[in-house]
Design a protein around this motif. Sequence first.
Motif, PDB file in Angstrom:
ATOM      1  N   UNK A 220       0.865  -1.186   0.000  1.00 18.47           N
ATOM      2  CA  UNK A 220       0.000   0.000   0.000  1.00 18.47           C
ATOM      3  C   UNK A 220       0.893   1.224   0.000  1.00 18.47           C
ATOM      4  N   UNK A 221       0.561   2.174  -0.862  1.00 21.80           N
ATOM      5  CA  UNK A 221       1.285   3.430  -0.937  1.00 21.80           C
ATOM      6  C   UNK A 221       0.261   4.555  -0.984  1.00 21.80           C
ATOM      7  N   UNK A 222       0.208   5.320   0.089  1.00 21.29           N
ATOM      8  CA  UNK A 222      -0.745   6.418   0.222  1.00 21.29           C
ATOM      9  C   UNK A 222      -0.024   7.736  -0.030  1.00 21.29           C
ATOM     10  N   UNK A 223      -0.713   8.690  -0.651  1.00 20.39           N
ATOM     11  CA  UNK A 223      -0.091   9.964  -0.982  1.00 20.39           C
ATOM     12  C   UNK A 223      -1.014  11.127  -0.671  1.00 20.39           C
ATOM     13  N   UNK A 224      -0.401  12.282  -0.450  1.00 20.51           N
ATOM     14  CA  UNK A 224      -1.137  13.528  -0.241  1.00 20.51           C
ATOM     15  C   UNK A 224      -0.368  14.641  -0.943  1.00 20.51           C
ATOM     16  N   UNK A 225      -1.020  15.324  -1.894  1.00 20.19           N
ATOM     17  CA  UNK A 225      -0.352  16.340  -2.710  1.00 20.19           C
ATOM     18  C   UNK A 225      -1.018  17.695  -2.533  1.00 20.19           C
ATOM     19  N   UNK A 226      -0.166  18.696  -2.365  1.00 19.95           N
ATOM     20  CA  UNK A 226      -0.666  20.076  -2.321  1.00 19.95           C
ATOM     21  C   UNK A 226       0.403  20.985  -2.911  1.00 19.95           C
ATOM     22  N   UNK A 227       0.036  21.716  -3.965  1.00 22.15           N
ATOM     23  CA  UNK A 227       1.011  22.561  -4.626  1.00 22.15           C
ATOM     24  C   UNK A 227       2.153  21.726  -5.163  1.00 22.15           C
ATOM     25  N   UNK A 228       3.379  22.115  -4.838  1.00 25.42           N
ATOM     26  CA  UNK A 228       4.544  21.363  -5.282  1.00 25.42           C
ATOM     27  C   UNK A 228       4.931  20.218  -4.373  1.00 25.42           C
TER      28      UNK A 228
ATOM     29  N   UNK B 265       4.140   4.310   2.887  1.00 30.64           N
ATOM     30  CA  UNK B 265       3.911   2.992   2.317  1.00 30.64           C
ATOM     31  C   UNK B 265       4.187   1.865   3.289  1.00 30.64           C
ATOM     32  N   UNK B 266       3.430   0.777   3.119  1.00 27.56           N
ATOM     33  CA  UNK B 266       3.668  -0.462   3.869  1.00 27.56           C
ATOM     34  C   UNK B 266       3.678  -1.621   2.879  1.00 27.56           C
ATOM     35  N   UNK B 267       4.590  -2.566   3.099  1.00 21.38           N
ATOM     36  CA  UNK B 267       4.703  -3.725   2.225  1.00 21.38           C
ATOM     37  C   UNK B 267       5.000  -4.964   3.062  1.00 21.38           C
TER      38      UNK B 267
ATOM     39  N   UNK C 159       8.775  -7.377   6.226  1.00 18.81           N
ATOM     40  CA  UNK C 159       7.818  -6.297   6.415  1.00 18.81           C
ATOM     41  C   UNK C 159       8.582  -4.983   6.312  1.00 18.81           C
ATOM     42  N   UNK C 160       8.055  -4.031   5.561  1.00 14.06           N
ATOM     43  CA  UNK C 160       8.791  -2.787   5.369  1.00 14.06           C
ATOM     44  C   UNK C 160       7.851  -1.591   5.340  1.00 14.06           C
ATOM     45  N   UNK C 161       8.409  -0.444   5.747  1.00 12.89           N
ATOM     46  CA  UNK C 161       7.692   0.828   5.766  1.00 12.89           C
ATOM     47  C   UNK C 161       8.480   1.860   4.972  1.00 12.89           C
ATOM     48  N   UNK C 162       7.753   2.760   4.323  1.00 13.09           N
ATOM     49  CA  UNK C 162       8.383   3.801   3.518  1.00 13.09           C
ATOM     50  C   UNK C 162       7.817   5.174   3.852  1.00 13.09           C
ATOM     51  N   UNK C 163       8.698   6.152   3.920  1.00 11.43           N
ATOM     52  CA  UNK C 163       8.313   7.559   3.990  1.00 11.43           C
ATOM     53  C   UNK C 163       9.011   8.267   2.846  1.00 11.43           C
TER      54      UNK C 163
ATOM     55  N   UNK D 132      12.602  21.492 -12.503  1.00 12.70           N
ATOM     56  CA  UNK D 132      13.416  21.014 -11.379  1.00 12.70           C
ATOM     57  C   UNK D 132      12.540  20.238 -10.407  1.00 12.70           C
ATOM     58  N   UNK D 133      12.909  18.978 -10.129  1.00 11.94           N
ATOM     59  CA  UNK D 133      12.152  18.121  -9.212  1.00 11.94           C
ATOM     60  C   UNK D 133      13.118  17.416  -8.265  1.00 11.94           C
ATOM     61  N   UNK D 134      12.589  16.999  -7.106  1.00  9.82           N
ATOM     62  CA  UNK D 134      13.414  16.293  -6.134  1.00  9.82           C
ATOM     63  C   UNK D 134      12.586  15.224  -5.429  1.00  9.82           C
ATOM     64  N   UNK D 135      13.275  14.172  -4.982  1.00 15.84           N
ATOM     65  CA  UNK D 135      12.659  13.098  -4.203  1.00 15.84           C
ATOM     66  C   UNK D 135      13.623  12.674  -3.108  1.00 15.84           C
ATOM     67  N   UNK D 136      13.109  12.554  -1.885  1.00 17.26           N
ATOM     68  CA  UNK D 136      13.870  11.955  -0.806  1.00 17.26           C
ATOM     69  C   UNK D 136      13.001  10.854  -0.209  1.00 17.26           C
ATOM     70  N   UNK D 137      13.616   9.705   0.072  1.00 19.01           N
ATOM     71  CA  UNK D 137      12.839   8.536   0.462  1.00 19.01           C
ATOM     72  C   UNK D 137      13.648   7.707   1.460  1.00 19.01           C
ATOM     73  N   UNK D 138      12.933   7.154   2.457  1.00 17.13           N
ATOM     74  CA  UNK D 138      13.576   6.273   3.439  1.00 17.13           C
ATOM     75  C   UNK D 138      12.688   5.059   3.642  1.00 17.13           C
ATOM     76  N   UNK D 139      13.288   3.878   3.555  1.00 15.55           N
ATOM     77  CA  UNK D 139      12.564   2.616   3.735  1.00 15.55           C
ATOM     78  C   UNK D 139      13.319   1.760   4.732  1.00 15.55           C
TER      79      UNK D 139
END
Length: 422
Positions: free
Chosen positions: A283-291, A297-299, A332-336, A350-357
Motif C-alpha cells: 500500500x502506498x498512500x499519498x497527499x499532494x498540495x502545490x509542489x 507505504x507499507x509492504x 515487512x517494510x515501511x516507507x516515507x 526542477x524536481x526532487x525526491x527523498x525517500x527512506x525505507x
Amino acid sequence: MKQILPTTGSVLSMAVVSSLSAGAMAAEGGFIEDTTATLQARNYYFSRDFSDIVGANRQSKAEEWAQGFILNVKSGYTQGPVGFGVDVIGLLGLKLDSSPDRVNTGLLPVQDDGRAANDYSRLEGALKVRYSKTELKVGELQPNVPVLVFSDIRLLPPSYQGASISSNEINGLTLQGGHLKSTSLRNEAGDEKMQAMLGHVPQRQVSSDGFNFAGADYAFNEKRTSVSAWVGQLEDIYNQRFLGLKHSQPLGNWTLGANLGYYDSREDGKKLLGNIDNQAFFSLLSAKRGGHTFYLGYQGMFGDSAFPRVFANISPLGNEVPTYEFAYTDERSWQARYDYDFAALGVPGLTSTVRYITGSNVDTGLGFEGKDRERDLDLGYVLQSGSLKGLGIRVRNVMARSNYRSDIDENRLILSYTWTLL
C-alpha cells in the motif's frame, strides 16, 4: 547466448535507414502522418560501492560510464477495416569507461575475458495489426503490465520476443494478453531464455522459453479510480496472480491518493525452482498540495518464499526502490517519501525526491532476523529554453544497509536528450 556486434558506426546508420523505410511503408498505405520516430541519447554513469560483502561475489565496486542511443519508430496503419503497420526498435551502447574489477553495473555486456564490451547493439521490429480498437503485435515487444513491468532503469531498455494483443473496445476497460518466448536483457544484444529472481537473488540455474500473461484494467469515476486483475506464468517455474486498486481524490487544496496491490505466487509445471509460496501486499498512500507530495507505504511478504519475478525486472511493489527490493521471505517494510516540484517556486523542470525505507522480520535461513534500510535522494532538471532545451539531467544518491546482504553506496548521473525525427 551473448551477441556482441562491433560495428558501432554502421548500426546507428542502419537504424535511421530502417526508420525511413518504416515511414515509406506507412506512406504507401496513406498513413505517413501517423508515423512517429524519436532518437534518444542517454549518457549514464553508474557507481556502486559494496562493503561488508555477503555472498560469493567478492567484487568490492561496480563502476562504469557509457553512452546509449535508443531509436523508436512507430508507423501508422494501412487503409481499410484491418490496418497493418510496423514498429522498429534500435539500440546502441558504447563503452566510455570500465575495467575488469568494476564490471557488472548492468550498463555493458561482460565478455568471456571478464572485460566489458566496447559496444553492443540491436535492431529489431514488430508487425502490428489493428481492427477497430484491438491491436495485435508480433515481434520485438516491450510490455508494461503488473506481472512484467517495463524496466528501463539502465543505459538501454530490455525487450522481449513474442506476441501480444490489447483491446479497448469497451470504454474504460483495457484487456491485454501475450506469449513471450525469449528476452534481450538491458545489457545484452542477443536473445536468451528467461530466468527468475526470488527477492534479490537471480536464479541462473534454470530458465524458461515461455512467459504468458493476461489481465484487465478498468478505469471509472472520471478515471480517478482504477481496478486491475492480472495473471502471469513463467512456464515450469512460477505462476502469479495480481489484484490492484488505484484512487485519486481531490479534497480542497489537497489531492489524496492510494495505490494498493496484492500478489499470490506459486510454483508452476515442472517446478524447476522447487516449491514457491509467496503472498505480497503493498500500500502506498499519498497527499499532494502545490509542489509538495507526501507518501507513506507499507509492504508485507508472506509465505515460505521471496517474491518471484522475471530477471532482471523491477515490479510495481510499493517499496521497490533502486537498490533494495524489500521483497525477501517474510519481510515487512515501511516507507516515507517526499517529492517536491520546484515549478511551484517558479523553477519549472526542477524536481526532487527523498525517500527512506526500513525492513525487518526477514527469514534469512541463517538463524537470525534479517533487517535492511535504504535512503534515496533524487534530483532532476530538464532545461526549459535555449539551444539545449529538453536536455534532462538526473542525479541519484543511495545509501543501503543490511545485516544479511551487502551494504551499498550508490551514485548515478544520467543525461538524456530526445530528438523528434518524424
